[in-house]
Motif scaffolding. Structure first.
Motif, PDB file in Angstrom:
ATOM      1  N   UNK A 161      66.750   5.529 -17.272  1.00  0.00           N
ATOM      2  CA  UNK A 161      67.727   6.435 -16.692  1.00  0.00           C
ATOM      3  C   UNK A 161      67.235   7.852 -16.763  1.00  0.00           C
ATOM      4  N   UNK A 162      68.096   8.753 -16.327  1.00  0.00           N
ATOM      5  CA  UNK A 162      67.712  10.151 -16.322  1.00  0.00           C
ATOM      6  C   UNK A 162      68.928  11.041 -16.328  1.00  0.00           C
TER       7      UNK A 162
ATOM      8  N   UNK B 240      65.600  15.131 -17.782  1.00  0.00           N
ATOM      9  CA  UNK B 240      65.093  14.135 -18.726  1.00  0.00           C
ATOM     10  C   UNK B 240      65.007  12.764 -18.066  1.00  0.00           C
ATOM     11  N   UNK B 241      63.973  12.035 -18.398  1.00  0.00           N
ATOM     12  CA  UNK B 241      63.870  10.648 -17.959  1.00  0.00           C
ATOM     13  C   UNK B 241      63.460   9.800 -19.152  1.00  0.00           C
ATOM     14  N   UNK B 242      63.918   8.559 -19.231  1.00  0.00           N
ATOM     15  CA  UNK B 242      63.547   7.716 -20.371  1.00  0.00           C
ATOM     16  C   UNK B 242      63.434   6.246 -19.962  1.00  0.00           C
ATOM     17  N   UNK B 243      62.753   5.509 -20.821  1.00  0.00           N
ATOM     18  CA  UNK B 243      62.595   4.082 -20.614  1.00  0.00           C
ATOM     19  C   UNK B 243      62.656   3.386 -21.972  1.00  0.00           C
ATOM     20  N   UNK B 244      63.390   2.284 -22.051  1.00  0.00           N
ATOM     21  CA  UNK B 244      63.508   1.503 -23.284  1.00  0.00           C
ATOM     22  C   UNK B 244      63.131   0.068 -22.919  1.00  0.00           C
ATOM     23  N   UNK B 245      62.189  -0.500 -23.637  1.00  0.00           N
ATOM     24  CA  UNK B 245      61.601  -1.769 -23.183  1.00  0.00           C
ATOM     25  C   UNK B 245      62.577  -2.939 -23.251  1.00  0.00           C
ATOM     26  N   UNK B 246      63.344  -3.037 -24.340  1.00  0.00           N
ATOM     27  CA  UNK B 246      64.206  -4.202 -24.492  1.00  0.00           C
ATOM     28  C   UNK B 246      65.424  -4.077 -23.573  1.00  0.00           C
TER      29      UNK B 246
ATOM     30  N   UNK C  61      61.106  15.218 -21.260  1.00  0.00           N
ATOM     31  CA  UNK C  61      62.060  16.171 -20.694  1.00  0.00           C
ATOM     32  C   UNK C  61      61.421  17.528 -20.473  1.00  0.00           C
ATOM     33  N   UNK C  62      61.944  18.205 -19.466  1.00  0.00           N
ATOM     34  CA  UNK C  62      61.460  19.531 -19.093  1.00  0.00           C
ATOM     35  C   UNK C  62      62.642  20.467 -19.203  1.00  0.00           C
ATOM     36  N   UNK C  63      62.407  21.633 -19.806  1.00  0.00           N
ATOM     37  CA  UNK C  63      63.477  22.608 -19.957  1.00  0.00           C
ATOM     38  C   UNK C  63      62.924  23.973 -19.597  1.00  0.00           C
TER      39      UNK C  63
ATOM     40  N   UNK D 203      58.856  18.302 -23.426  1.00  0.00           N
ATOM     41  CA  UNK D 203      59.093  17.619 -24.673  1.00  0.00           C
ATOM     42  C   UNK D 203      58.942  16.119 -24.434  1.00  0.00           C
ATOM     43  N   UNK D 204      58.131  15.488 -25.253  1.00  0.00           N
ATOM     44  CA  UNK D 204      57.935  14.049 -25.118  1.00  0.00           C
ATOM     45  C   UNK D 204      58.372  13.395 -26.405  1.00  0.00           C
TER      46      UNK D 204
END
Ligand code: CU
Length: 802
Positions: free
Chosen positions: A274-275, A263-269, A799-801, A750-751
């Motif tokens: 991270x991942x 999984x990887x993610x991004x939060x603007x504020x 994320x990929x599973x 999954x997005x």
């Protein structure tokens, strides 16, 4: 055995099953079956005929000491091969469903016995299983953490934030601190994978929930109020358990069971990204896996566009798990590494400049014919460093003030579930938690006598050892009435060695402290009495009393210096005040009366409403006495000493959900809500207790259709006007926040995306403490203000599973 206990607890075990003998000639694997054995095979389905994967199937011989267990595969299938001829009991545990039992299955030579089972949705959510104990309490909430939640939550405390009775206090980015019915921090017991780990910091910067990344959490359980003694000990407000996934072994028709998620993610504020990566492989008896995660964020911006400094953080976690099963035995060992290079604390004078912890967690579970033995040994070694982080203004504080702590947690637990008769189950257990702490502040060259020439010894080989023994009897008298009685004794020993200050200017306090008898033994007694009445399948009523005790922590007793600078380093309240310990503190004892009334449709699928009122009287609540106040620039602070005072908290939680539609063309549309209200006061002065969450309400609308889901959430919080005058706690205005989220699943991918604080509302956190950074940056020339919350943040993850 556990199945028997659960059977005893459930009002009705709804179970539809067919067994039949299919002749070996019809079975695809006929030549593989020797003549003295047979096999049991089946498919697990729910009432809509959908298959149920990942359910635990336990097979027990009715005549011999033999048991075997496995999980259903992705098609809901299971097969027990080479089963000796005879009679067996089959028990099926699947989350969200009733426990299903086939009491007598007969296996004949060379034949396959079919055991196709249709599970029914659990009519009572009152059964939760946590850390080897099966608990029956209607006020408990438990949920599986899904992939979206794992990615969306900034820290593991946020996984429990929506449960009734819980409010979160902001405390850095890596772990908020949960409050249960107004009792938070060390007043609520936090258990991570069965381990009890202490905060190795005078500001509780490395709170227990910072040691499990959300990506690793698979299940969370919240027991607010009446906690069974099996999960008690230092659990005044209740218990929160966060658990990683149980080891999954290869199922029927599977040679190897493999799972990999990335999984990887991004939060603007605050530029938060991270991942996480996890992989697991197992055959029928052995498994090995790895989980790792990394996260980083910069300072966030509040709704007015103001940058909230010292809210940055970075962390890395690694865990390796080995598991083995066979003949009723299950062994799991997990080794973890946690590394936090930095984490800012806007509400404190100090920041975290390093936190490294290693832990080992060994779990062994043995299922006998009629009982279950669950044991665990754990160890954690934590080195924690604080100093003034790069965001903090150095005026008028010193540039450099290193503070180092070293903590070691060691513990074991052993629990035995023993059914006495069909009606009564006895649970016995013993556990130990030993915490050793050193807290030293090295001298800083050129600052004597204020900060040198010696090392300041804050806690010298401090020890807090808790040995607990408990017994609990749960009885199912008839389909309507259930009772639970528990008694628990915890003996807590605390002690610490002699201390010293930076220089002679600290000698008076140090000498007085060193002359004291610092060793304490507190015999703590806990008791729980709970009764539940289920007049029909549509309602549940529960009422109980609990007496729970918490002996003081090491800082409450042993933070010895009355020097302003030194006492300014103590305190986990985020209020900017100065704290001094008190060796003579007594344990706090909470007497809680609580009830839960729940109404729902028979399957608990269409709607449910639950109400939990409670009242807690806390004898010798560890509050504070004012030693003096000091005005620095524009703001006034108190120097406070921990002191016992009686207090009480009362309030109520209301929660519910309703499915507005549920069809194949429109999917499932659901509205859910949680409201909480409480009042806490100190009885002698009739003043409010510190950090009591005001009236608050969360409502969410969620829609799920095939691989797509979306939701809208609203959180409304009333103004906080009941504030603690001793801590100069400030009132905060009410506010309403909106958030949106959506997720889409396609094959292995999954997005998800979300917008938090959609309208960019500027608001103050009622439990956030103060913004100490801004006050320092103004050169003390501003009135210190409550901490403001995050402004709008847009979030995306993939994320990929497979
Ligand atoms: Cu710290």
């Amino acid at each position: 055995m556990k199945s028997k206990l659960l059977l005893a607890l459930l009002p009705a075990v709804c179970l539809c099953w067919q067994t039949g003998i299919i002749h070996a000639q019809q079975s695809p694997n006929t030549d593989a079956i020797p003549v003295v054995t047979g096999r049991i095979a089946g498919v697990l389905r729910d009432q809509s005929a959908a298959v149920v994967p990942g359910a635990k199937i336990e097979l027990k011989s009715l005549a011999r000491s033999f048991s075997r267990s496995l999980e259903t595969d992705r098609q809901g299938r299971f097969v027990f091969d080479k089963v000796s001829i005879g009679h067996y009991q089959l028990t099926i545990h699947a989350t969200g469903f009733d426990i299903a039992v086939i009491p007598d299955l007969s296996v004949t030579a060379g034949a396959e016995t079919a055991a196709n089972v249709t599970l029914k949705i659990a009519p009572v959510q009152a059964i939760v299983e946590v850390d080897g104990s099966t608990i029956a309490t209607a006020s408990a909430t438990q949920h599986k953490v899904d992939a979206d939640e794992q990615a969306q939550r900034r820290n593991s405390a946020e996984l429990v934030g929506d449960a009734p009775g819980v409010s979160l206090r902001e405390n850095g980015q890596l772990a908020s601190i949960p409050y249960l019915h107004g009792l938070g921090d060390e007043r609520a017991k936090l258990v991570v994978d069965g381990m009890t780990v202490s905060s190795t910091c005078p500001n509780h910067m490395n709170a227990p929930l910072s040691y499990i990344a959300p990506s690793q959490a698979a299940q969370v359980t919240v027991l607010a109020g009446i906690t069974p003694v099996t999960l008690g000990g230092d659990s005044l407000g209740g218990t929160i358990a966060v658990d990683s996934a149980d080891p999954a072994f290869a199922g029927a028709g599977e040679r190897l069971h493999k799972e990999t998620t990335s999984t990887g993610y991004y939060r603007s504020n605050g530029e938060n990204y991270g991942g996480a990566f996890s992989t697991w492989v197992a055959n029928h008896s052995l498994g090995i896996g790895y989980t790792g995660s990394w996260a980083t964020n910069d300072d966030y911006t509040d709704g007015s566009g103001h940058k909230v400094t010292s809210t940055y953080a970075q962390s890395t976690d690694h865990a390796v798990t080995l598991a083995a099963q066979g003949r009723g035995n299950l062994v799991t060992i997990q080794a973890s590494l946690h590394h936090t290079p930095y984490e800012g604390f806007v509400d404190a004078q100090m920041d975290l400049v390093g936190n490294d912890a290693e832990s080992i967690n060994l779990h062994y579970r043995r299922t006998f014919d009629h009982s279950v033995l669950d044991t665990r040994i754990f160890w954690q070694n934590t080195r924690h460093a604080m100093n003034i982080g790069h965001d903090k203004s150095t005026f008028p504080m010193p540039m450099n003030m290193p503070m180092n702590t070293h903590g070691r947690d060691l513990g074991y637990s052993a629990k035995l579930d023993l059914p006495l008769t069909d009606r009564h189950t006895l649970r016995l257990g013993n556990e130990l938690h030993r915490f050793v702490l050193n807290d030293t502040w090295p001298a800083v060259a050129g600052t004597a006598p204020m900060m040198g020439p010696n090392t300041f010894i804050n806690i010298n080989d401090g020890r807090r050892i808790r040995l607990g023994t408990f017994a609990e009897l749960s009885s199912k008298w008839n389909p309507q009435w259930t009772t639970l009685f528990g008694l628990r004794n915890d003996t807590v020993w605390t002690n610490t060695g002699p201390v010293q200050g930076y220089s002679d200017m600290y000698a008076m306090d140090a000498d007085a402290f060193n002359a004291l008898n610092r060793a304490h033994t507190d015999p703590d007694l806990d008791a729980t009495a709970l009764t539940r009445y289920e007049p029909n399948t549509a309602s549940t009523f529960e009422f109980g009393y609990a007496r729970k005790t918490r002996a003081p922590n090491l800082y409450e007793r042993y933070a010895w210096s009355t020097n302003m600078m030194a006492s300014g380093m103590i305190g986990w309240f985020g209020d900017g005040n100065y704290y001094v310990g008190s060796v003579g503190l007594k344990p706090e004892i909470a007497h809680t009366f609580s009830g839960t009334a729940a109404w729902h449709d028979r399957a608990r699928k269409a709607w449910e409403i639950k109400l939990t009122p409670y009242e807690t009287h806390i004898q010798d609540y560890i509050d504070v006495d004012t030693l003096g106040t000091a005005k620095y620039g524009m703001s006034t602070f108190s120097q406070l000493q921990f002191a016992n005072h009686n207090a009480r908290i009362y309030g109520g939680d209301l929660s519910g959900n309703v499915a507005i539609w549920n069809s194949s063309s429109y999917g499932l549309g659901k509205i859910s809500g949680v409201a909480g209200w409480l009042h806490g006061e100190r009885l002698d002065s009739k003043t409010p207790l510190y950090q009591m969450m005001p009236l608050n309400l969360r409502v969410a609308f969620d829609e799920e259709l095939k691989g797509w889901s979306a939701g809208l959430g609203v959180q409304a919080v009333d103004h906080k006007s009941n504030v603690d005058p001793r801590r100069f706690e400030q009132s905060t205005p009410g506010y309403t926040l909106f958030n949106l989220h959506t997720a889409f699943q396609r094959g292995h991918l999954r997005a998800s995306a979300a917008a938090d604080n959609l309208l960019n509302k500027d608001y103050e956190l009622p439990l956030g403490g103060v913004n100490f950074d801004d006050y320092m940056a103004s050169g003390w020339m501003s009135q210190i203000k409550p901490l403001t919350g995050r402004g709008r943040s847009i979030y995306a993850s993939l994320s990929v599973r497979f």
